[in-house]
Structure formats: structure tokens, C-alpha cells
Enzyme design. Structure first.
Site, short mmCIF file in Angstrom:
data_model
loop_
_atom_site.label_atom_id
_atom_site.label_comp_id
_atom_site.label_asym_id
_atom_site.label_seq_id
_atom_site.Cartn_x
_atom_site.Cartn_y
_atom_site.Cartn_z
N HIS A 79 69.77 9.56 49.90
CA HIS A 79 70.30 9.18 48.29
C HIS A 79 72.27 10.33 49.19
CE1 HIS A 79 67.29 9.60 45.30
NE2 HIS A 79 68.38 9.22 44.47
N LYS A 88 61.27 14.69 44.38
CA LYS A 88 61.80 14.53 45.67
C LYS A 88 62.49 15.19 45.80
CE LYS A 88 59.56 9.89 44.63
NZ LYS A 88 59.80 8.68 43.18
N HIS A 128 66.33 13.54 50.47
CA HIS A 128 67.03 12.78 51.39
C HIS A 128 68.12 11.84 52.26
CE1 HIS A 128 65.44 8.78 50.49
NE2 HIS A 128 64.59 9.38 50.06
N1 ARG Z 1 67.41 8.28 39.76
C1 ARG Z 1 67.62 6.50 40.20
C2 ARG Z 1 66.90 6.70 41.86
O1 ARG Z 1 66.80 7.88 43.04
C3 ARG Z 1 69.03 6.08 40.09
C4 ARG Z 1 70.07 6.89 38.41
C5 ARG Z 1 70.13 5.75 38.55
N2 ARG Z 1 71.49 5.98 37.54
C6 ARG Z 1 71.38 5.19 36.18
N3 ARG Z 1 71.92 5.27 35.55
N4 ARG Z 1 69.81 4.36 36.46
O2 ARG Z 1 66.82 5.14 42.12
#
Ligand code: ARG
Length: 503
Positions: free
Chosen positions: A71, A65, A68
Site C-alpha cells: 500500500h 488488515k 504492508h
Molecule cells: N481498498 C482497496 C484495496 O486495497 C482499494 C480501494 C481503491 N478505491 C476505490 N474507490 N475503489 O485494494
């Protein structure tokens, strides 16, 4: 009170049942300046964290992805907290918990096999992967059998099939290659990229442990941990088809405790995931891990762009790389207009453009929503990154001129006016602000502090001639300027913003 006296107190007065103490302004100026100037850019640092480890899970992007602006907050809040804890003497571990697991990666491989080719993917990077993924969904609407193929490819990844893994790892490398450009611009780094797939072979242990501890129940074929006692929906550990979930992989983060023996593990993730983290932390607690209390969800609000909510579905997305690109261009335009002869214009434009974006992101309480608006971000007179940076360059310019004079010892009596005292109070408080920002996981407190300091300095600067007065007075004002410069530079550093010397 009548007889009470102390060298730091000028006088004490009883007013309406209160006792007011008036500080001795000369002593206060001398002591504050001495402690700032002795420490320089390390003013406010501490060894309070020695021997303690903080894990920070931030940025945690999703593979295939594009990066954007949704994040941006996790990336910058996490990055800033990490610098703050480092500064306070903690050992920090920055973890990018990559979103690199799930059936979508099977679908992507399937799409690649059907319609992609190596060259285009290599060239187009994440954009091409997104294109393939969108096509997959369009085609799957017409031909549902494609979904089965996608699932089959994901099963292959899970089973460690060589071809599937090769393609999957290549997609990952491409995503990281594209993301790395953004991290580099922002100065963001990590110690670990162990994401969801990393926990693939570590989940059995957790599942077995949950079984042994009698915490798993079967509900509609799925294995869950019941949390009704805690007024929460159940935490699903295994789906009815045996597949693990996002939550299962976060429980495998028991690994983090085993590996880093953290004193705290911070998850810098949007507030939408509030329930998820409450569930995870509660399950850990039920498993008997008393350190579950040291896991913290550092939540933050949403970001919008020029007053408009972002939505991938409605096609309203702003890519971070484009935003940073534009920010640098706009900063360069302003520099070309205001100081066309500045050396290293491009580099300064980079620092100012990025600073404008980062400042906006870290300017409010993290839980508040942020609206990114160019006029505000690049307003050199308002509360903005460029405004604080500009104040830093103003101090640098005063110091450059002062370096050419030979000044006598500073006379602290010259710093008893209201403007100097207001500034000194802010400088004196700065070390406490850093500690409080760490305690509350709130980088915006530092943003606030450097902004207040910049404003107080500018007020002082307009009210008093710094270099033209009596030499001993000038020396005192120069010393205050040096202290201000050091603190602004440190404060900006702690929130991930560079401090140019000229602009
Ligand atoms: N990749 C996830 C997102 O973009 C966030 C992950 C955050 N960290 C975790 N240990 N769950 O929503």
C-alpha cells in the site's frame, strides 16, 4: 538568418539544413536566476488550477488488515499528486476510500465474540484482529456452521444493529489508530475517510437509477450491467442473494461528483484493478454522466522486496511500519558513523530514512514494478533520496559560509561555463516538469528532475571553487547555489520528502 539578431541569441549558424541558435549565456543565466530567486521556494507554482477541484482517492486501506508495503505506492503517489496539484493552484480533496465493508467483518465480530476479549484487542490492535480472523477460518473448516454465524453478524451490521455497529466501529478505530502512526511518519493526510461503508445507504439510488435507465439485466439471478459491446465482462451490481459489491459502492461515488463538483477524480490504485475501473467508468458513461471522462485510474506496478515478490498467502509480507522503522535505524547508523556530532541526529535520521523509502517508491515510471532494496535506497552516492538530500545540505553549508562574507553584486559572466549552464537549464525547465508531472499523473518526473539537478550541482561544485574566487564571481556562484537549494527543496516537498539542512 544573416541579419537576424536578438539579445538572447549569441549567434545563429546554418548546418546541414538546420539552423542552430546559440543562446546568450550571460542573459540566460541572469534571467533564469532572477526568476528562481524572486519566487524562492514557490518557484514553479502557478494559479492555473484556480477554481478547479481535483479529488484524489489514495491509500484506501482495508480495515482490520495491517498496512504492508503493497500500500506504499498508492499512498505516496496520491500524496505527491495532491501536493503537485495544490502547488499549481487547484483545490484538492484527498479521500481515503476505506475498505470497511463485506462479510469478513461479520466473521471478525463472530470470532471476537467466541474467542476474543476487549483488553487483548485494545492492546494488540490490528494484530489481534488478524489473529482472530485467521482462527475463524481454521475453525470454520472444521465447523461450517460458523460461516452462517459470520454472515448473520454482517447482516446485523447492514441492518444497523447497535451492538454489531459498536464493535465494527471499534475495529475501524483501532485500525486507523495503528495506521495513523504510519501516516504521521510519512506526513500523509486526508480530507475524507468516507469508505465503502459510507456508501451503504447511497446505493439504492444508484440501483434505481440503473433500473430506470434500463441498464440492469438479470443473469443467473444477479443484476448486472452488460458490457459485451465494449468487450468487457459484465459489471455485477447485485449478487443473486441481493448483496452489493465493491463495484456497486464505487458507482455510489456519483456522490463525489454531487458533493465536490470535481474537474477530475483520480483513483490511485494498482493496475490489477484496471478492468474494475474501466467497467465503472463505462457504466457511468452509459448512465449519461458526461463527467465519466474526468474519472481516471492512475495505475501503478507492483512492489517487491529485495528481489522477492510479496505474498500474504506465502507469508512473505513486509509491514510498512517495520520498514520505516528499519530505514530510520539504518540512517542513524550511517549518521553515527559519518557525522557523529550532528545535532538532532534522530530527527535527521527520520527524514533520511523515510526519504530513502519514498524516493525508491517514486523513482520510476509509476506503471513499472518497483523493487525495494536497501543498498540502493540508502546509497549516498547513487540515485537515491539521501543523495538528493545530501546535495541540499551541501548547498545549505555553502550558503551558511557565504552569509559570513560580504559579497558584492553577482557577475553573471561567471556563470557561462558548461557546468553552470547545464544546471541553469535544468532549473529553468523545472516549472514545466511540474506541469507535465500533473498532466501525466507522474510524480517520478519530479524525482528525476531533482536528481538531475543534484547531479548537475555536484558536477558544478567539483569543477569550480564557489567561495574562493573573485568576489563578484563567488557572488554569482552563491546565487546559483541558493537557486539550486530552493528548487531541490521544493522538488523534494512535491514528492513527499523532507530536506534537512545538515546531515
Ligand atoms: N481498498 C482497496 C484495496 O486495497 C482499494 C480501494 C481503491 N478505491 C476505490 N474507490 N475503489 O485494494
Amino acid at each position: 538568418v544573416e541579419k537576424w539578431s536578438h539579445e538572447d541569441v549569441a549567434r545563429a549558424e546554418a548546418v546541414n539544413g538546420y539552423v542552430n541558435f546559440f543562446l546568450n549565456r550571460v542573459n540566460f543565466a541572469a534571467e533564469t536566476l532572477e526568476s528562481v530567486l524572486k519566487a524562492g521556494e514557490n518557484y514553479g507554482s502557478s494559479d492555473m488550477g484556480n477554481g478547479k477541484t481535483i479529488c484524489l482517492d489514495y491509500s484506501s486501506i482495508n480495515i482490520a488488515k495491517r498496512f504492508h508495503i503493497g500500500h506504499l505506492s498508492t499512498t505516496m503517489i496520491g500524496h505527491s499528486l495532491r501536493r503537485i496539484y495544490d502547488f499549481l493552484g487547484y483545490k484538492t480533496v484527498g479521500i481515503n476510500h476505506l475498505g470497511d465493508w463485506g462479510t469478513q467483518f461479520g466473521k471478525m465480530i463472530c470470532a471476537y465474540k467466541l474467542w476474543g476479549n476487549e483488553e487483548e484487542v485494545e492492546k494488540g490492535g490490528v494484530n489481534e484482529l488478524v489473529r482472530l480472523y485467521v482462527k475463524f477460518h481454521e475453525e470454520a473448516e472444521k465447523d461450517p456452521a460458523l460461516d452462517d454465524q459470520g454472515r448473520a453478524w454482517f447482516k446485523k451490521i447492514e441492518d444497523g444493529d447497535e451492538e454489531a455497529l459498536r464493535i465494527f466501529n471499534w475495529f475501524k478505530a483501532l485500525t486507523l489508530r495503528d495506521t495513523e502512526r504510519v501516516y504521521k511518519l510519512l506526513g500523509v493526510t486526508f480530507d475524507s475517510y468516507a469508505g465503502e461503508s459510507f456508501y451503504n445507504d447511497k446505493m439504492d439510488r444508484v440501483i434505481n437509477e440503473l433500473k430506470e435507465k434500463n441498464l440492469l439485466t438479470i443473469s443467473e439471478g444477479a443484476s448486472i450491467v452488460d458490457l459485451s459491446e465494449d468487450n468487457m465482462s459484465p459489471c455485477i451490481i447485485l449478487r443473486s442473494d441481493g448483496a452489493t459489491l465493491y463495484a456497486t459502492r464505487d458507482l455510489a461515488a456519483i456522490y463525489r461528483h454531487d458533493t465536490y463538483h470535481f474537474d477530475k477524480c483520480l483513483y490511485v490504485v494498482a493496475y490489477q484493478q484496471d478492468l474494475h475501473f474501466r467497467q465503472i467508468f463505462r457504466v457511468l458513461e452509459k448512465m449519461g454522466y458526461e463527467w465519466a471522462k474526468d474519472c481516471v485510474h492512475v495505475a501503478f506496478g507492483m512492489i517487491s522486496y529485495e528481489g522477492q515478490a510479496l505474498s500474504t498467502r506465502k507469508g512473505h509480507v513486509v509491514y510498512l511500519e517495520d520498514l520505516l522503522e528499519q530505514a530510520q535505524k539504518k540512517a542513524l547508523d550511517i549518521i553515527n558513523e559519518k557525522s557523529p556530532n550532528l545535532p538532532n541526529k534522530e530527527d535527521v535520521a527520520r527524514q533520511v530514512g523515510i526519504g530513502a523509502v519514498v524516493y525508491t517508491d517514486l523513482s520510476n515510471n509509476r506503471i513499472k514494478d518497483v523493487d525495494f532494496c536497501w543498498d540502493r535506497a540508502l546509497n549516498f552516492d547513487g540515485e537515491s533520496g539521501p543523495y538528493v538530500q545530501y546535495t541540499h545540505t551541501r548547498c545549505c553549508s555553502v550558503l551558511r559560509k557565504a552569509a559570513e562574507m560580504s559579497l558584492p553584486e553577482a557577475d553573471m559572466n561567471a556563470l557561462t561555463d558548461d557546468e553552470a549552464q547545464a544546471l541553469l537549464r535544468l532549473l529553468g525547465r523545472f516549472p514545466d516538469v511540474i506541469k507535465e508531472a500533473a498532466e501525466k499523473y507522474e510524480p517520478s518526473m519530479i524525482t528525476r528532475a531533482v536528481t538531475d539537478i543534484a547531479q548537475a550541482y555536484n558536477k558544478f561544485y567539483y569543477e569550480h571553487r564557489i567561495l574562493d574566487g573573485e568576489p563578484a564571481t563567488a557572488a554569482a556562484r552563491v546565487a546559483l547555489t541558493k537557486a539550486t537549494k530552493d528548487v531541490i527543496k521544493t522538488g523534494l516537498w512535491l514528492i513527499g520528502i523532507e530536506a534537512p539542512e545538515r546531515m
